[in-house]
Design a protein around this motif. Structure first.
Motif, mmCIF file in Angstrom:
data_model
loop_
_atom_site.group_PDB
_atom_site.id
_atom_site.type_symbol
_atom_site.label_atom_id
_atom_site.label_comp_id
_atom_site.label_asym_id
_atom_site.label_seq_id
_atom_site.Cartn_x
_atom_site.Cartn_y
_atom_site.Cartn_z
ATOM 1 N N ILE B 28 0.809 -1.224 0.000
ATOM 2 C CA ILE B 28 0.000 0.000 0.000
ATOM 3 C C ILE B 28 0.846 1.280 0.000
ATOM 4 N N PRO B 29 1.878 1.392 0.883
ATOM 5 C CA PRO B 29 2.685 2.624 0.827
ATOM 6 C C PRO B 29 3.345 2.839 -0.537
ATOM 7 N N VAL B 30 3.850 1.760 -1.133
ATOM 8 C CA VAL B 30 4.511 1.904 -2.441
ATOM 9 C C VAL B 30 3.479 2.260 -3.511
ATOM 10 N N ALA B 31 2.281 1.659 -3.421
ATOM 11 C CA ALA B 31 1.222 1.952 -4.401
ATOM 12 C C ALA B 31 0.770 3.414 -4.292
ATOM 13 N N ILE B 32 0.614 3.907 -3.057
ATOM 14 C CA ILE B 32 0.232 5.315 -2.866
ATOM 15 C C ILE B 32 1.319 6.216 -3.452
ATOM 16 N N SER B 33 2.556 5.847 -3.160
ATOM 17 C CA SER B 33 3.689 6.608 -3.671
ATOM 18 C C SER B 33 3.696 6.605 -5.199
ATOM 19 N N PHE B 34 3.402 5.433 -5.797
ATOM 20 C CA PHE B 34 3.352 5.374 -7.260
ATOM 21 C C PHE B 34 2.242 6.262 -7.804
ATOM 22 N N GLY B 35 1.072 6.216 -7.158
ATOM 23 C CA GLY B 35 -0.049 7.050 -7.596
ATOM 24 C C GLY B 35 0.329 8.531 -7.609
ATOM 25 N N LEU B 36 1.005 8.954 -6.532
ATOM 26 C CA LEU B 36 1.451 10.357 -6.420
ATOM 27 C C LEU B 36 2.423 10.718 -7.542
ATOM 28 N N ILE B 37 3.448 9.872 -7.699
ATOM 29 C CA ILE B 37 4.505 10.169 -8.671
ATOM 30 C C ILE B 37 3.956 10.154 -10.101
ATOM 31 N N SER B 38 3.041 9.222 -10.371
ATOM 32 C CA SER B 38 2.467 9.131 -11.714
ATOM 33 C C SER B 38 1.686 10.399 -12.069
ATOM 34 N N ILE B 39 0.885 10.888 -11.106
ATOM 35 C CA ILE B 39 0.125 12.130 -11.341
ATOM 36 C C ILE B 39 1.088 13.290 -11.552
ATOM 37 N N GLN B 40 2.138 13.358 -10.726
ATOM 38 C CA GLN B 40 3.127 14.432 -10.864
ATOM 39 C C GLN B 40 3.883 14.355 -12.189
ATOM 40 N N SER B 41 3.936 13.131 -12.758
ATOM 41 C CA SER B 41 4.637 12.958 -14.036
ATOM 42 C C SER B 41 3.745 13.283 -15.231
ATOM 43 N N GLY B 42 2.471 13.632 -14.946
ATOM 44 C CA GLY B 42 1.590 14.073 -16.019
ATOM 45 C C GLY B 42 0.545 13.071 -16.460
ATOM 46 N N PHE B 43 0.450 11.909 -15.815
ATOM 47 C CA PHE B 43 -0.578 10.929 -16.167
ATOM 48 C C PHE B 43 -1.867 11.257 -15.415
ATOM 49 N N SER B 44 -3.031 10.900 -16.017
ATOM 50 C CA SER B 44 -4.320 11.151 -15.362
ATOM 51 C C SER B 44 -4.568 10.062 -14.314
ATOM 52 N N VAL B 45 -5.630 10.259 -13.511
ATOM 53 C CA VAL B 45 -5.979 9.274 -12.481
ATOM 54 C C VAL B 45 -6.306 7.923 -13.120
ATOM 55 N N LEU B 46 -7.145 7.951 -14.184
ATOM 56 C CA LEU B 46 -7.538 6.701 -14.839
ATOM 57 C C LEU B 46 -6.327 5.993 -15.439
ATOM 58 N N GLU B 47 -5.476 6.764 -16.106
ATOM 59 C CA GLU B 47 -4.272 6.168 -16.706
ATOM 60 C C GLU B 47 -3.391 5.530 -15.636
ATOM 61 N N THR B 48 -3.262 6.226 -14.511
ATOM 62 C CA THR B 48 -2.421 5.721 -13.416
ATOM 63 C C THR B 48 -2.968 4.400 -12.875
ATOM 64 N N ILE B 49 -4.303 4.339 -12.704
ATOM 65 C CA ILE B 49 -4.927 3.110 -12.185
ATOM 66 C C ILE B 49 -4.759 1.972 -13.199
ATOM 67 N N LEU B 50 -4.935 2.285 -14.483
ATOM 68 C CA LEU B 50 -4.790 1.251 -15.517
ATOM 69 C C LEU B 50 -3.355 0.725 -15.589
ATOM 70 N N ILE B 51 -2.383 1.612 -15.388
ATOM 71 C CA ILE B 51 -0.976 1.174 -15.380
ATOM 72 C C ILE B 51 -0.779 0.135 -14.274
ATOM 73 N N SER B 52 -1.320 0.441 -13.080
ATOM 74 C CA SER B 52 -1.160 -0.495 -11.957
ATOM 75 C C SER B 52 -1.926 -1.795 -12.185
#
Lengths: 111, 240
Positions: B28-52
């Motif tokens: 969970i901590p790593v997943a939350i961290s990935f979600g944060l970093i992905s958004i900061q890198s310019g990906f949308s919420v949906l794109e970030t979830i689909l990547i995971s």
């Protein structure tokens, strides 16, 4: 996200799945042929070595802080030591990681 | 590792869920961290979830968003992320002696991450043959859901969390090296492997600090493997 990025995402997702699936199918067929229950002996030696060294390398790269100043390195060192200390007692995964993150955060916060 | 077959007090999938609960502390901590970093890198919420949901491989996901955000050529992004995941080739063959011919194992291979492999390698030999697929399904689905939901939390509430508690953004990513550390520690059970692992990790740190993050992982892994063979050959020659 443009079409080319979606294509890259799908390629990575399919590729990762196949990396997990195909060696399993290959070994399953190989084992069925040999009628044996010990698959370890059939594994290429280099694969059994490269697996752990890849994880060790990922550990190394992930250790380097985004902004590598003295404080960040100190927090990283403390976090690693605490993670190791808790792991030697519990031999589990969750608690050592949690304690390591808390220790890393406390050093970052205090200093 | 014990190979004594256990009788389960609960259904196999419930036992799998129960056994996988400790993994959540790492996921969970790593997943939350990935979600944060992905958004900061310019990906949308949906794109970030689909990547995971579809890539479902922590380190390569971080590399994917980092390289994509830096404008690296996409063919290089694909090759590098698959190269990181190449270590997974050893997992299926190692588990195959414990898996039956059920076709359901084929889609379940999507859930064969580092942590699930480690858990399954220890637990499957202890379970009756007919309970193994249920156990694995419970453990793998819980881990996958926690990864996807953790990513969603990081992506959706990441901005809010970062604004209120900026340190979360600096602190949570440490879960990643801590995760790799606890995964690799059990392998350091003799001098040969300890030196091999240390060589790989130190080489990776040096290469990244010197500014070669993209080649750091494969080169460091290969340097460790070379040292392993050198030490093993030396031991063989020394023994002759």
């Amino acid at each position: 996200m443009g079409m080319s990025m979606w294509l890259a995402l799908v390629s990575i997702a399919v590729g990762t799945y196949l990396i997990r699936l195909l060696p399993y199918i290959w070994m399953k067929r190989s084992l069925a042929k040999r009628q044996t229950e010990d698959g370890i002996g059939s594994m290429p030696t280099w694969l059994t070595i490269l697996g752990p060294t890849m994880i060790a390398a990922m550990f190394g790269t992930s250790l380097v802080p985004t902004h590598p100043d003295i404080l960040a390195w100190l927090a990283t060192g403390v976090g690693v030591l605490v993670t190791y200390g808790v792991w030697t007692r519990t031999h589990s995964m969750g608690l050592p990681i949690l304690c390591g993150v808390v220790a890393f955060g406390m050093v970052t916060l205090v200093f | 590792m014990s190979t004594t077959t256990q009788t389960l007090a609960v259904t196999p999938w419930k036992q799998g869920v129960k056994d996988a609960i400790p993994l959540l502390g790492g996921y969970i901590p790593v997943a939350i961290s990935f979600g944060l970093i992905s958004i900061q890198s310019g990906f949308s919420v949906l794109e970030t979830i689909l990547i995971s949901a579809f890539i479902y491989a922590g380190a390569s996901q971080f590399l994917f968003v980092a390289m994509a955000a830096s404008g690296a050529p996409l063919w290089l992004v694909v090759i590098m992320t698959l190269l990181i995941n190449a270590r997974h080739v050893v997992y299926g063959p190692n588990l195959s002696p414990y898996l039956n011919q059920d076709k359901k194992w084929l889609p379940l291979m999507h859930g064969l991450t580092d942590q699930i492999f480690a858990l399954a390698h220890a637990r499957l030999p202890q379970l009756p043959d007919q309970a193994r697929i249920g156990w694995y399904t419970g453990a793998a689905v819980l881990a996958w859901l926690s990864w996807v939901l953790g990513t969603a939390l990081g992506a959706i509430a990441g901005g809010e969390l970062t604004q209120r508690w900026p340190l979360i953004n600096d602190v949570l990513p440490f879960a990643l090296p801590a995760l790799f550390f606890v995964l690799i520690l059990p392998r350091c059970n003799n001098r040969l492997w300890s030196l091999t692992i240390a060589m790989s990790a130190v080489t990776a740190v040096i290469l990244k600090v010197l500014g070669y993050p993209n080649v750091a992982i494969p080169l460091a892994a290969m340097s460790g493997a070379v040292l392993f063979y050198a030490l093993k050959n030396q031991r063989i020659l020394g023994g002759q």
